[in-house]
Design an enzyme around this catalytic site. Structure first.
Site, mmCIF file in Angstrom:
data_model
loop_
_atom_site.group_PDB
_atom_site.id
_atom_site.type_symbol
_atom_site.label_atom_id
_atom_site.label_comp_id
_atom_site.label_asym_id
_atom_site.label_seq_id
_atom_site.Cartn_x
_atom_site.Cartn_y
_atom_site.Cartn_z
ATOM 1 N N TYR A 119 1.277 -1.620 -0.296
ATOM 2 C CA TYR A 119 0.128 0.156 -0.128
ATOM 3 C C TYR A 119 0.762 1.386 -0.070
ATOM 4 C CZ TYR A 119 -4.535 -1.464 0.528
ATOM 5 O OH TYR A 119 -5.946 -1.826 0.527
ATOM 6 N N ASP A 134 -5.829 -5.060 5.250
ATOM 7 C CA ASP A 134 -7.173 -4.995 4.342
ATOM 8 C C ASP A 134 -7.793 -5.788 3.787
ATOM 9 O OD1 ASP A 134 -8.527 -3.795 2.442
ATOM 10 O OD2 ASP A 134 -7.530 -4.733 0.897
#
Ligand code: NAD
Length: 363
Positions: free
Chosen positions: A125, A251
């Site tokens: 990310y 996530d």
């Protein structure tokens, strides 16, 4: 002057209707909050030239606490995620997502009590990417070959996965401190260290070192490979307590945990750093439901309960959670997603605001 000032980012898609329901419920619980509304996302690009204007970040820095609705991220091209940008800009290194069962949610399980502590700033990310065909990608491919690191196909796009000692130390320490403060028993570090030796391998090594610092805390520590974690979460959700994970696994496992408790409509979250905290649901902007008064505001409202606890308004947070349990438990005034999970049909469901009214009536 209000007791608290909080930055409110309505977001887009279903965000504005969910945050408006949340705001009504929090106000009905009697908490004295002045809301400083700040818009971000695609809707402000024309006016400010960016989906995340500086004054939005300034508002959060000033108030230290924000709550937001989801913001759409264009897939493939377009601007990068505003949600990720806020986390990075304010160094909100913890993504905290408690996932617990709510009776009547229609979930397959009724005894889930898991807390996900997701690292929020590093890993895949980090947004460090090299487009296929770019000079930078070509140089990186040549560099990897020259260093004997491996052959990357010349027509590759590349995303980097940085994981640091300092980043891992602080997230694992947060997981242990959270476990101690909240009467939890166990912290599990989730990784793929067998394959990703220098990123996840480092995460695991540092997690073990931090766990050793907490050896006398009474909190048990274990580690688990991410793929096995997915299977065991579904087979034995009662095994798990606090999970600490690098960003991407966090996530994915967050949505898995949402599935265990009855769906994204009830999955709450918080992004927390040393100085600021931004509360938001796990789910996205669900564009197909935008403006239809259909989406479930529970995740947004439960995110607000995390915010209220952060602000020291524990009594209001508890009363709101109790109202959610009562209304969802009764099953009469629930949104389409819950109704469908429980009965197999959306018939008899109520809208976003009517559900919020039912909560307010219980406060
Ligand atoms: P999503 O979470 O928006 O929706 C997936 C599906 O989950 C929806 O179609 C709907 O069926 C269900 N759902 C989600 N929230 C719900 C709610 N409150 N009530 C009832 N049902 C709900 O996921 P997506 O479609 O992958 O993403 C849409 C957009 O949101 C994308 O642009 C994505 O980048 C963005 N996003 C933003 C955030 C954020 O703001 N933090 C998080 C995730 C995704």
């Amino acid at each position: 002057m209000a007791k608290h000032t909080v930055t409110l980012i309505p977001g887009d898609g279903i965000g504005p209707e969910l945050t408006s329901a949340m705001r009504r419920v929090v106000e009905a619980a009697g908490v004295d909050i002045a809301w400083e509304v700040a818009e971000a996302g695609a809707g402000v690009v024309e006016k400010y030239g960016t989906p995340l204007p500086e004054h939005v970040l300034e508002s959060i820095r000033r108030n230290k606490v924000a709550i937001k609705g989801p913001i759409t991220t264009p897939v493939g091209g377009g601007f990068r995620s505003v949600n990720v940008a806020i986390r990075k800009a304010l160094d909100l290194y913890v993504c905290l997502r408690p996932a617990f069962s709510i009776k009547g949610s229609g979930a397959r399980y009724d005894d889930i009590d898991i807390v996900i502590v997701r690292e929020n700033t590093e890993d895949l990310y980090a947004g460090i990417e090299f487009a296929e065909g770019s000079d930078a990608a070509r140089e990186l491919i040549e560099f990897a070959a020259a260093k004997g690191a491996g052959i990357i196909k010349p027509d590759s796009g590349i995303s980097l996965k940085p994981i640091s000692i300092s980043g891992t130390q602080r997230i694992v320490r947060y997981a242990f401190d959270y476990a101690i403060a909240n009467g939890r028993q166990k912290v599990t570090a989730v990784h793929k260290a067998n394959i990703l030796k220098h990123s996840d391998g480092l995460f695991l090594k540092v997690a073990r070192e931090v766990a050793a610092e907490y050896a006398d805390s009474g909190i048990e520590f274990e580690d688990y490979i991410v793929d096995a974690t997915c299977m065991q979460l579904v087979l034995h959700p009662e095994w798990w307590d606090v999970l600490v994970l690098p960003n991407l696994y966090g996530d994915i496992i967050s949505d898995l945990a949402a599935g265990l408790i009855g769906g994204l409509g009830i999955a709450m979250g918080a992004n927390i750093g040393a100085d600021y905290a931004v509360f938001e649901p796990t789910h996205g902007s669900a564009p197909k439901y935008a403006g239809k008064d259909m989406a479930n505001p529970t995740a947004e409202i439960l995110s607000a309960t995390l915010m209220l606890k952060h602000l020291g308004e524990t009594d209001a947070a508890d009363r709101i959670l109790a109202a959610v349990r009562t209304v969802i438990g009764a099953g009469e005034k629930v949104t389409y997603d819950i109704r469908r999970s429980v009965t197999g049909s959306t018939d008899g469901s109520v809208g976003t605001q009517a559900y919020a009214d039912a909560l307010i009536a219980e406060l």
